[in-house]
Design a protein around this motif. Structure first.
Motif, PDB file in Angstrom:
ATOM      1  N   CYS A 169       0.821  -1.204   0.016  1.00 48.54           N
ATOM      2  CA  CYS A 169      -0.132   0.124   0.118  1.00 48.54           C
ATOM      3  C   CYS A 169       0.849   1.174  -0.143  1.00 48.54           C
ATOM      4  N   GLU A 171       1.350   5.035  -0.585  1.00 47.79           N
ATOM      5  CA  GLU A 171       0.364   6.528  -0.847  1.00 47.79           C
ATOM      6  C   GLU A 171       1.126   7.469  -1.875  1.00 47.79           C
ATOM      7  N   GLY A 192       2.421   0.782   5.835  1.00 45.30           N
ATOM      8  CA  GLY A 192       3.726   0.946   6.629  1.00 45.30           C
ATOM      9  C   GLY A 192       3.217   1.801   7.811  1.00 45.30           C
ATOM     10  N   PRO A 193       4.160   2.303   8.622  1.00 48.19           N
ATOM     11  CA  PRO A 193       4.097   2.989   9.773  1.00 48.19           C
ATOM     12  C   PRO A 193       3.628   4.357   9.635  1.00 48.19           C
ATOM     13  N   GLU A 194       3.119   5.184  10.837  1.00 45.70           N
ATOM     14  CA  GLU A 194       2.606   6.536  10.736  1.00 45.70           C
ATOM     15  C   GLU A 194       3.719   7.581   9.831  1.00 45.70           C
ATOM     16  N   LEU A 216      -4.621   3.518  -2.486  1.00 49.57           N
ATOM     17  CA  LEU A 216      -6.039   3.333  -1.988  1.00 49.57           C
ATOM     18  C   LEU A 216      -6.490   4.814  -2.042  1.00 49.57           C
ATOM     19  N   GLY A 217      -6.448   5.545  -2.990  1.00 48.67           N
ATOM     20  CA  GLY A 217      -6.887   6.602  -3.434  1.00 48.67           C
ATOM     21  C   GLY A 217      -6.105   7.981  -3.213  1.00 48.67           C
ATOM     22  N   ARG A 219      -6.017  10.312  -1.156  1.00 45.65           N
ATOM     23  CA  ARG A 219      -5.837  10.996   0.174  1.00 45.65           C
ATOM     24  C   ARG A 219      -4.892  10.239   1.117  1.00 45.65           C
ATOM     25  N   LEU A 221      -4.176   8.232   4.128  1.00 44.92           N
ATOM     26  CA  LEU A 221      -4.854   7.516   5.130  1.00 44.92           C
ATOM     27  C   LEU A 221      -3.885   7.182   6.311  1.00 44.92           C
TER      28      LEU A 221
HETATM   29  N1  SAH Z   1       4.028   9.016   4.625  1.00 44.38           N
HETATM   30  C1  SAH Z   1       2.400   9.196   5.148  1.00 44.38           C
HETATM   31  C2  SAH Z   1       2.070   8.770   6.347  1.00 44.38           C
HETATM   32  C3  SAH Z   1       1.996   7.095   6.058  1.00 44.38           C
HETATM   33  S1  SAH Z   1       0.220   6.519   6.316  1.00 44.38           S
HETATM   34  C4  SAH Z   1       2.790  10.838   5.222  1.00 44.38           C
HETATM   35  O1  SAH Z   1       3.313  11.531   4.316  1.00 44.38           O
HETATM   36  O2  SAH Z   1       2.328  11.258   6.224  1.00 44.38           O
HETATM   37  C5  SAH Z   1       0.579   4.965   6.812  1.00 44.38           C
HETATM   38  C6  SAH Z   1       0.604   3.843   5.628  1.00 44.38           C
HETATM   39  O3  SAH Z   1      -0.633   3.827   5.043  1.00 44.38           O
HETATM   40  C7  SAH Z   1       1.562   4.085   4.472  1.00 44.38           C
HETATM   41  O4  SAH Z   1       2.826   3.640   4.761  1.00 44.38           O
HETATM   42  C8  SAH Z   1       0.749   3.265   3.556  1.00 44.38           C
HETATM   43  O5  SAH Z   1       1.062   2.003   3.611  1.00 44.38           O
HETATM   44  C9  SAH Z   1      -0.672   3.466   3.962  1.00 44.38           C
HETATM   45  N2  SAH Z   1      -1.234   4.601   3.220  1.00 44.38           N
HETATM   46  C10 SAH Z   1      -1.926   5.363   3.507  1.00 44.38           C
HETATM   47  N3  SAH Z   1      -2.417   6.104   2.393  1.00 44.38           N
HETATM   48  C11 SAH Z   1      -2.459   5.406   1.411  1.00 44.38           C
HETATM   49  C12 SAH Z   1      -3.151   5.668   0.174  1.00 44.38           C
HETATM   50  N4  SAH Z   1      -3.850   6.765  -0.468  1.00 44.38           N
HETATM   51  N5  SAH Z   1      -3.028   4.567  -0.787  1.00 44.38           N
HETATM   52  C13 SAH Z   1      -2.111   3.419  -0.255  1.00 44.38           C
HETATM   53  N6  SAH Z   1      -1.427   3.299   0.941  1.00 44.38           N
HETATM   54  C14 SAH Z   1      -1.723   4.320   1.810  1.00 44.38           C
END
Ligand code: SAH
Length: 251
Positions: A169, A171, A192-194, A216-217, A219, A221
């Motif tokens: 996943c 982002e 992944g982690p926060e 996953l879109g 935004r 998450l």
């Molecule tokens: N790197 C992000 C925070 C990670 S969110 C930031 O810039 O703040 C935690 C995890 O959720 C990510 O590592 C990813 O595995 C998943 N995730 C969050 N949003 C996602 C998205 N739109 N599509 C796919 N995975 C997502």
């Protein structure tokens, strides 16, 4: 309409179940049934042992203990598709929430993953297994997801069965929507982690042939939201939301 598990009290018992067995309930189960749920002798319980399916049993309350007399089998153990969630530990309240929702969504294996940006490397696996048990009882499962000890991402990747896709996943970066990327069979989702994956981790993951980056879109998450979204997509496309066997009796 498929029969959904009734609202009756369901309990996991850590011993093999069969019709006619008399199951000694634990002190915690005695307290929950007598004091919290105020059940009386004769109440019907749903029991499962994780191996033999779901059973109905009659409660027999004594002064300081309780037994359950198994009266019938109510659900067979369906062969489950394998759905693994690999996730980096996050802050505990959200972590329990993630594990509880993953159990409700039918995950069969939970693998805590230690990544470069994971906060802390201690995971209370005993607590995780408690959360999983309670969620499985609540949602009418008759088996428990396996909960692994935390493992470093690098080690997991080294031992990965290359025949199984690992849905990363992601982002960021070009990634297919999960519903267009999924392949039938066993599913494994990596969250992944926060703080997200480090650039080094991300590059290594993207270089592996069995890793399928999925989006996953648009935004960003929270990790627990991403886990729920990914598992829901998987179940809807490849998993057991497609058809509920009508043998889903009352457990
Ligand atoms: N790197 C992000 C925070 C990670 S969110 C930031 O810039 O703040 C935690 C995890 O959720 C990510 O590592 C990813 O595995 C998943 N995730 C969050 N949003 C996602 C998205 N739109 N599509 C796919 N995975 C997502």
């Amino acid at each position: 309409m498929p029969e959904f598990p009734s609202s009756r009290t369901r309990l996991y018992v850590d011993q093999p179940l069969a019709v006619g067995e008399v199951i000694a309930l634990t002190e915690a189960q005695f307290h929950q049934l007598k004091t919290v749920q105020r059940l009386a002798t004769g109440a019907i319980l749903g029991l499962f042992d994780g191996v033999n399916g779901g059973f109905l049993a009659e409660l027999r309350l004594e002064k300081k203990s309780a037994v359950a007399v198994v009266t019938s089998q109510s659900q067979i153990l369906e062969p489950l598709g394998e759905l693994t969630l690999l996730f980096a530990p996050i802050k505990s309240a959200r972590f329990d929430f993630l594990v509880e929702k993953a159990t409700e969504l039918g995950v069969t294996r939970l693998r805590p993953v230690l990544t470069d940006r994971t906060q802390g490397d201690r995971v209370n696996v005993r607590r995780l297994r408690e959360t999983v048990r309670e969620a499985a009882e609540q949602c009418g499962r008759v088996e428990l997801p396996r909960v692994d000890e935390p493992e470093k991402l690098v080690r997991i990747l080294e031992g990965w069965n290359q025949a199984d896709a690992l849905y990363l996943c992601a982002e960021a970066g070009a990634a297919l929507p999960l519903h267009r990327a999924s392949k039938p069979g066993r599913g494994a989702v990596l969250i992944g982690p926060e703080g997200g994956f480090s650039p080094v981790e991300f590059a290594r993951l993207r270089s592996l042939p069995f890793v399928v980056p999925v989006s996953l879109g648009p935004r960003i998450l929270r990790a627990e939201t991403a886990a729920i979204a990914a598992l829901a997509c998987w179940q809807a496309i490849e998993g057991d939301w497609q058809s509920r066997p009508d043998t889903q009796g009352e457990a």
